[in-house]
Enzyme design. Structure first.
Site, PDB file in Angstrom:
ATOM      1  N   GLY A 126       0.720  -1.176  -0.046  1.00  0.00           N
ATOM      2  CA  GLY A 126       0.035  -0.088  -0.218  1.00  0.00           C
ATOM      3  C   GLY A 126       0.754   1.399   0.074  1.00  0.00           C
ATOM      4  O   GLY A 126       0.663   2.331   0.596  1.00  0.00           O
TER       5      GLY A 126
ATOM      6  N   GLY B 101      -0.563   4.917  -0.948  1.00  0.00           N
ATOM      7  CA  GLY B 101      -1.783   5.407  -0.097  1.00  0.00           C
ATOM      8  C   GLY B 101      -1.154   6.474   0.610  1.00  0.00           C
ATOM      9  O   GLY B 101      -0.171   7.056   0.632  1.00  0.00           O
ATOM     10  N   GLN B 102      -2.401   7.223   1.448  1.00  0.00           N
ATOM     11  CA  GLN B 102      -2.247   8.322   2.260  1.00  0.00           C
ATOM     12  C   GLN B 102      -0.861   8.182   3.018  1.00  0.00           C
ATOM     13  O   GLN B 102      -0.023   9.123   3.227  1.00  0.00           O
ATOM     14  CB  GLN B 102      -3.293   8.699   3.148  1.00  0.00           C
TER      15      GLN B 102
ATOM     16  N   ILE C  34      -0.410  -1.855  -6.313  1.00  0.00           N
ATOM     17  CA  ILE C  34      -1.256  -2.553  -7.205  1.00  0.00           C
ATOM     18  C   ILE C  34      -1.637  -1.607  -8.570  1.00  0.00           C
ATOM     19  O   ILE C  34      -1.453  -0.378  -8.504  1.00  0.00           O
ATOM     20  CB  ILE C  34      -2.613  -2.788  -6.529  1.00  0.00           C
TER      21      ILE C  34
ATOM     22  N   ILE D 249      -2.239  -7.307  -1.706  1.00  0.00           N
ATOM     23  CA  ILE D 249      -2.273  -7.964  -0.558  1.00  0.00           C
ATOM     24  C   ILE D 249      -3.355  -8.939  -0.504  1.00  0.00           C
ATOM     25  O   ILE D 249      -3.289 -10.131   0.394  1.00  0.00           O
ATOM     26  CB  ILE D 249      -2.717  -7.073   0.753  1.00  0.00           C
TER      27      ILE D 249
ATOM     28  N   TYR E 201     -15.097  -0.771   8.550  1.00  0.00           N
ATOM     29  CA  TYR E 201     -13.715  -0.502   8.735  1.00  0.00           C
ATOM     30  C   TYR E 201     -13.327  -0.885  10.266  1.00  0.00           C
ATOM     31  O   TYR E 201     -12.299  -1.251  10.682  1.00  0.00           O
ATOM     32  CB  TYR E 201     -13.781   1.066   8.806  1.00  0.00           C
TER      33      TYR E 201
ATOM     34  N   LYS F 149     -10.560  -3.466  11.837  1.00  0.00           N
ATOM     35  CA  LYS F 149      -9.305  -2.927  12.727  1.00  0.00           C
ATOM     36  C   LYS F 149      -9.314  -3.749  13.917  1.00  0.00           C
ATOM     37  O   LYS F 149      -8.228  -4.213  14.325  1.00  0.00           O
ATOM     38  CB  LYS F 149      -9.552  -1.394  12.835  1.00  0.00           C
TER      39      LYS F 149
HETATM   40  C1  VAH Z   1     -10.870   7.443   8.070  1.00  0.00           C
HETATM   41  N1  VAH Z   1      -8.812   8.769   7.995  1.00  0.00           N
HETATM   42  O1  VAH Z   1     -11.359   8.585   8.286  1.00  0.00           O
HETATM   43  C2  VAH Z   1      -9.367   7.299   8.298  1.00  0.00           C
HETATM   44  C3  VAH Z   1      -9.096   7.206   9.744  1.00  0.00           C
HETATM   45  C4  VAH Z   1      -9.492   7.598  12.155  1.00  0.00           C
HETATM   46  C5  VAH Z   1      -9.854   7.875  10.936  1.00  0.00           C
HETATM   47  O2  VAH Z   1      -8.860   5.895   9.977  1.00  0.00           O
HETATM   48  O3  VAH Z   1     -11.412   6.338   7.939  1.00  0.00           O
END
Ligand code: VAH
Length: 317
Positions: free
Chosen positions: A8, A11-12, A34, A54, A142, A146
């Protein structure tokens, strides 16, 4: 000598971390990317770049062997708002992908860094000064990826001795890579609007506090946790780290100190507001400070000065 693979890398976080690591380590710092998210010229010219998807465990193992990799930075993820529109893909990358990385790391004896996030907490978590060890029942995919990533990484350490480490990032603010669909990305977009002398339409409501961090501090955390002496670790996956907490009004008024004519209006996005409302207002990062010496260097004022200066340079304003 460290040989590092960043998955990655465009990415950011990856686009800046790859260049930072290449400035620190003399070994191979391999930029994994990628197709469709190719490295820029500076990244191509400063070190090896390889296609690493990945979700393809054989590809990860091949590159780890080719460059004798001993450390993997796993930065591949869909951010929160995007992940809500593609939850199955978010799981496939965030958890399926992590399983591939951990299996390769187990076989090839690599250390692994995988970031977690304030998004790993949910609405039942204590909102203010959120503890290191507390309830984690996120309502977003998300957040589910995590929390799962934290548990998997700890499992691979406890069961197989894989050196897994992680931090729970706040919202990250950077002038290098444009925002990529995160809930906290309003705090990046607002600086872009100010630098371009445009009115900012804020998708997050006044009074919505979230932890934020300037990217240089985040990059330093990525390096320092992997260099830390694990003998002092009580935790591994994943450490709360914090820097500043603000709402749209606070960052808007800080920017106005430097751009008096800057204007902001609200147009709240229900999806991102709903996500933001489920996250903490501020984190307790005392464990990271005690166990590996974490300490932020930027605050809202110094970040604002640097962001505006760098973005004006970028836009020749
Ligand atoms: C998001 N910038 O907003 C990410 C981050 C804590 C936020 O994980 O999804």
């Amino acid at each position: 000598m460290k040989n590092i693979l960043i998955i990655g890398s465009t990415g950011q976080i990856g686009s800046e971390l790859t260049m930072k690591l290449r400035g620190i380590y003399n070994g191979n710092v391999v930029a994994g990317y990628i197709p469709g998210a190719e490295p820029n010229e500076a990244m191509k010219e400063s070190g090896p770049c390889e296609i690493v998807d990945i979700t393809n465990d054989k590809q990860i193992a091949e590159i780890v062997s080719k460059y004798n990799i001993d450390t993997i930075y796993n930065l591949a993820a869909l951010l929160s708002a995007v992940a809500e529109t593609k939850p199955q893909l978010a799981w496939k990358i965030g958890v399926g992908g992590l399983c591939n990385v951990l299996e390769v790391a187990r076989e090839k004896k690599c250390a692994v860094f995988t970031p977690s996030s304030i998004g790993s907490f949910g609405p039942d978590t204590p909102r203010d000064n959120t503890p290191q060890d507390t309830l984690q029942r996120p309502k977003t995919m998300y957040g589910v990826t995590k929390v799962s990533g934290e548990l998997l990484s700890d499992y691979y350490f406890n069961r197989f001795g894989v050196d897994t480490r992680s931090v729970r990032f706040p919202g990250l603010i950077s002038y290098v890579t444009p925002p990529g669909g995160g809930t906290t990305d309003y705090a990046v977009d607002i600086y872009y609007s100010a630098a371009k002398k445009e009115q900012f339409v804020c998708p997050i409501g006044a009074g919505t506090f979230m932890d934020m961090m300037y990217m240089p501090d985040a990059l330093r955390a990525c390096v320092e946790i992997m260099e830390a002496d694990p003998a002092k670790f009580v935790h591994r996956n994943s450490f709360n780290i914090a820097s500043m907490s603000f709402d749209p009004e606070i960052i808007y008024n800080k920017i106005k100190e430097y751009e008096p004519d800057f204007k902001m209006v609200y147009n709240v996005d229900p999806l991102r507001q709903g996500i933001a409302d489920s996250w903490p207002n501020s984190l307790d990062d005392s464990c990271a400070r005690e166990e590996w010496g974490w300490k932020p260097e930027f605050d809202l004022d110094s970040m604002t000065r640097d962001m505006l200066a760098k973005l004006k340079e970028k836009f020749n304003k």
